[in-house]
Design an enzyme around this catalytic site. Structure first.
Site, PDB file in Angstrom:
ATOM      1  N   GLN A 184      63.756 -46.798  -6.179  1.00  0.00           N
ATOM      2  CA  GLN A 184      63.510 -46.805  -4.926  1.00  0.00           C
ATOM      3  C   GLN A 184      61.608 -46.536  -4.589  1.00  0.00           C
ATOM      4  OE1 GLN A 184      66.276 -42.661  -4.110  1.00  0.00           O
ATOM      5  NE2 GLN A 184      65.897 -43.694  -1.736  1.00  0.00           N
ATOM      6  N   HIS A 227      68.702 -40.988 -11.607  1.00  0.00           N
ATOM      7  CA  HIS A 227      69.022 -41.267 -10.315  1.00  0.00           C
ATOM      8  C   HIS A 227      69.278 -42.657 -10.392  1.00  0.00           C
ATOM      9  CE1 HIS A 227      66.900 -38.847  -6.489  1.00  0.00           C
ATOM     10  NE2 HIS A 227      67.992 -39.946  -6.053  1.00  0.00           N
ATOM     11  N   ASN A 274      71.086 -37.024 -11.551  1.00  0.00           N
ATOM     12  CA  ASN A 274      70.592 -36.538  -9.832  1.00  0.00           C
ATOM     13  C   ASN A 274      72.333 -37.281  -8.995  1.00  0.00           C
ATOM     14  OD1 ASN A 274      69.415 -35.935  -7.203  1.00  0.00           O
ATOM     15  ND2 ASN A 274      70.474 -38.376  -7.362  1.00  0.00           N
ATOM     16  N   GLU A 275      72.993 -35.908  -8.032  1.00  0.00           N
ATOM     17  CA  GLU A 275      73.775 -36.147  -7.624  1.00  0.00           C
ATOM     18  C   GLU A 275      74.844 -37.562  -7.861  1.00  0.00           C
ATOM     19  OE1 GLU A 275      72.897 -37.679  -3.638  1.00  0.00           O
ATOM     20  OE2 GLU A 275      71.701 -35.835  -2.998  1.00  0.00           O
ATOM     21  N   TRP A 325      61.325 -33.985   0.053  1.00  0.00           N
ATOM     22  CA  TRP A 325      62.409 -35.760  -0.410  1.00  0.00           C
ATOM     23  C   TRP A 325      61.421 -36.260   0.655  1.00  0.00           C
ATOM     24  CZ3 TRP A 325      63.841 -38.730  -4.038  1.00  0.00           C
ATOM     25  CH2 TRP A 325      64.533 -39.921  -3.278  1.00  0.00           C
ATOM     26  N   GLU A 331      65.328 -47.153   0.789  1.00  0.00           N
ATOM     27  CA  GLU A 331      66.493 -46.008   0.934  1.00  0.00           C
ATOM     28  C   GLU A 331      67.986 -46.772   0.475  1.00  0.00           C
ATOM     29  OE1 GLU A 331      66.721 -42.726   1.137  1.00  0.00           O
ATOM     30  OE2 GLU A 331      69.192 -42.865   1.946  1.00  0.00           O
ATOM     31  N   TRP A 332      68.230 -47.464  -0.855  1.00  0.00           N
ATOM     32  CA  TRP A 332      69.516 -47.569  -1.034  1.00  0.00           C
ATOM     33  C   TRP A 332      69.713 -48.670  -0.060  1.00  0.00           C
ATOM     34  CZ3 TRP A 332      68.708 -46.393  -5.713  1.00  0.00           C
ATOM     35  CH2 TRP A 332      68.421 -44.931  -6.495  1.00  0.00           C
TER      36      TRP A 332
HETATM   37  C1  FCB Z   1      69.719 -38.790  -2.134  1.00  0.00           C
HETATM   38  C2  FCB Z   1      69.468 -39.505  -2.746  1.00  0.00           C
HETATM   39  C3  FCB Z   1      67.944 -39.714  -3.142  1.00  0.00           C
HETATM   40  C4  FCB Z   1      67.897 -39.792  -1.117  1.00  0.00           C
HETATM   41  C5  FCB Z   1      68.040 -38.682  -0.375  1.00  0.00           C
HETATM   42  C6  FCB Z   1      67.874 -39.660   0.981  1.00  0.00           C
HETATM   43  O1  FCB Z   1      71.499 -38.412  -1.889  1.00  0.00           O
HETATM   44  O2  FCB Z   1      69.143 -38.668  -4.175  1.00  0.00           O
HETATM   45  O3  FCB Z   1      67.857 -41.356  -3.817  1.00  0.00           O
HETATM   46  O4  FCB Z   1      68.385 -41.362  -0.919  1.00  0.00           O
HETATM   47  O5  FCB Z   1      69.281 -38.667  -0.984  1.00  0.00           O
END
Ligand code: FCB
Length: 452
Positions: free
Chosen positions: A20, A121, A165-166, A403, A410-411
């Site tokens: 990112q 991530h 991460n997630e 964050w 943003e992906w």
């Molecule tokens: C989360 C992600 C992060 C970012 C936020 C807004 O899911 O971990 O990278 O995109 O959302």
């Protein structure tokens, strides 16, 4: 005004992720990641944006560290890009890739900022996707090798580690809906990806624990939200249970207890649909963590939606709920509710760090160049007050990472959605701290939030 004082030693930091913010995607031997490939897929990312340059943090990290130091932040959570360390996801480390993170760590430490490293991530080396990605068991073993390379290079100076991460977003959005890289929409692959990510977490923890002479603080970050049925109708309540199970307990239970929740296994097709689980996998995934990282953004409201996917559960937006620029409900009390609920449901819950919380808003630049992002400032203030309430109610929360430090890629939303407390002008890459940055810095310095 009430002043809410946080416990002594509470950690205040900012978070980012490699793809990112870094840019420099072909520099110093970095190989392609699944996000480079995905960005090159027509229609995958809003406006056709890519992370090729992003915030150029690969080169501009000294400036970003100076910004954090100026705000009085004590910690920086960043991720290491696996394809910088192993261009194809296997084999010896690329020294130039390791050197970059080594310099970053040194520069942080020189400013008294503690590095918090996330090993994964979402930027998987593309070469590993070419042989199955997270749907392939082998990827978990490759991750462990990569983790060992990073640990041996940085572990003398880095003692705070997050394996993943997630993992839910990595598996569900990457392999289950295809809105994220690698863009696959296949429940079978998604379920394998979930399991192999959890296995990778377990193997990564093993690597971090086994590192000789180190005393690491290590854990995992999950994205968690309270899930609320939109009505009391039994069908909506059941749909909310299914969605909460599939999104949250599917990850939380393996990490905390080394088992998949029985109701979620049933929802996803029963034990036969989990035939890829091997003996010992869940014990590994459930090895004790030193902390649970929690990313919180919103409550999730659910309605039963017949015919919609296997879970027949739709996420909806109730009328009148204020939302951010990505249509996520603004629900500060959801953070308190989430944390208090976690502590109640899991008496052996490890200490919690909020590893992400923040909001996208459509910022405007004032004629004087400033960004008066009152909505983001209010969002942060409200969530920090709710966090403090959770602490007062006895939840062992030890830190908070906003964050995010900088507006960034943003992906699937590309650059249009801005989450930063610092504005990035993507033409000049100039950084301008927003009002929310000054606010967050004052919170960090005082270790307290003033509640209006
Ligand atoms: C989360 C992600 C992060 C970012 C936020 C807004 O899911 O971990 O990278 O995109 O959302």
């Amino acid at each position: 005004m009430t002043s809410r004082q946080f416990p002594h030693g509470f950690v205040w930091g900012a978070a980012t992720a490699s793809y990112q913010v870094e840019g420099a995607v072909t520099e110093d031997g970095r190989g392609p990641s699944i996000w480079d490939t995905f960005c090159a897929t027509p229609g995958a990312i809003a406006n056709g944006d890519t992370g090729e340059v992003a915030c150029d943090q690969y080169h501009r990290y000294p400036e970003d560290i100076a910004l954090m130091a100026g705000l009085g932040l004590g910690a920086y959570r960043f991720s290491v890009a696996w394809p910088r360390i192993q261009a194809t996801g296997t084999g010896p480390a690329n020294p130039k890739g390791l050197d970059h993170y080594s310099r970053l760590v040194d520069a942080l430490l020189a400013e008294g900022i503690t590095p918090w490293v996330t090993l994964y991530h979402w930027d998987l080396p593309q070469a590993l996707q070419d042989v199955g990605g997270w749907a392939a068991r082998d990827t978990a073993y490759r991750f462990a090798e990569y983790a060992a390379l990073v640990e041996s290079a940085l572990g003398d100076r880095v003692s705070h580690w997050t394996t993943l991460n997630e993992p839910k977003v990595a598996s569900h959005a990457g392999y289950g809906s295809g809105i994220h890289a690698p863009g696959i929409d296949d429940l079978g692959q998604r379920m394998r990806a979930t399991h192999h990510l959890l296995l990778a977490h377990g193997l990564g923890m093993e690597v971090l624990r086994a590192a000789p002479g180190r005393d690491h603080t290590a854990g995992i970050t999950l994205d968690l939200s309270p899930v609320v049925p939109v009505t009391d109708a039994p069908a909506d309540v059941a749909a909310a249970r299914r969605l909460d199970g599939d999104s949250h307990r599917l990850f939380l239970d393996p990490v905390l207890y080394g088992r998949y929740p029985a109701d979620v296994v049933d929802d996803l097709g029963g034990p036969a649909a989990f035939d890829f689980v091997q003996d010992g996998d869940l014990e590994l995934a459930g090895a004790p963590v030193d902390f649970l990282g929690v990313n919180y953004y919103r409550r999730i409201f659910v309605r039963h939606s017949p015919g919609e996917g296997r879970l027949e559960a739709a996420t909806v937006l109730p009328d009148g709920v204020p939302v951010t620029a990505v249509d996520w409900p603004v629900e500060p009390d959801g953070l308190r509710e989430l944390l208090v609920g976690l502590a109640k449901d899991h008496p052996s819950l490890p200490p919690v760090f909020i590893t992400e919380n923040g909001a996208a808003f459509d910022d405007e630049v004032s004629p004087d160049g400033a960004v008066h992002d009152q909505q983001r400032l209010d969002y942060l203030r409200g969530h920090l007050a709710a966090l403090h309430q959770a602490v007062e109610e006895g939840v062992d929360v030890r830190g908070y990472f906003v964050w995010t430090l900088l507006d960034n890629f943003e992906w699937a939303e590309g650059f249009a959605k801005r989450f930063g407390i610092v504005r990035v002008d993507y033409d000049t890459l100039r950084r301008t701290p927003k009002d929310s940055a000054a606010f967050f810095g004052s919170v960090a310095r005082a270790n307290a939030v003033e509640e209006a």
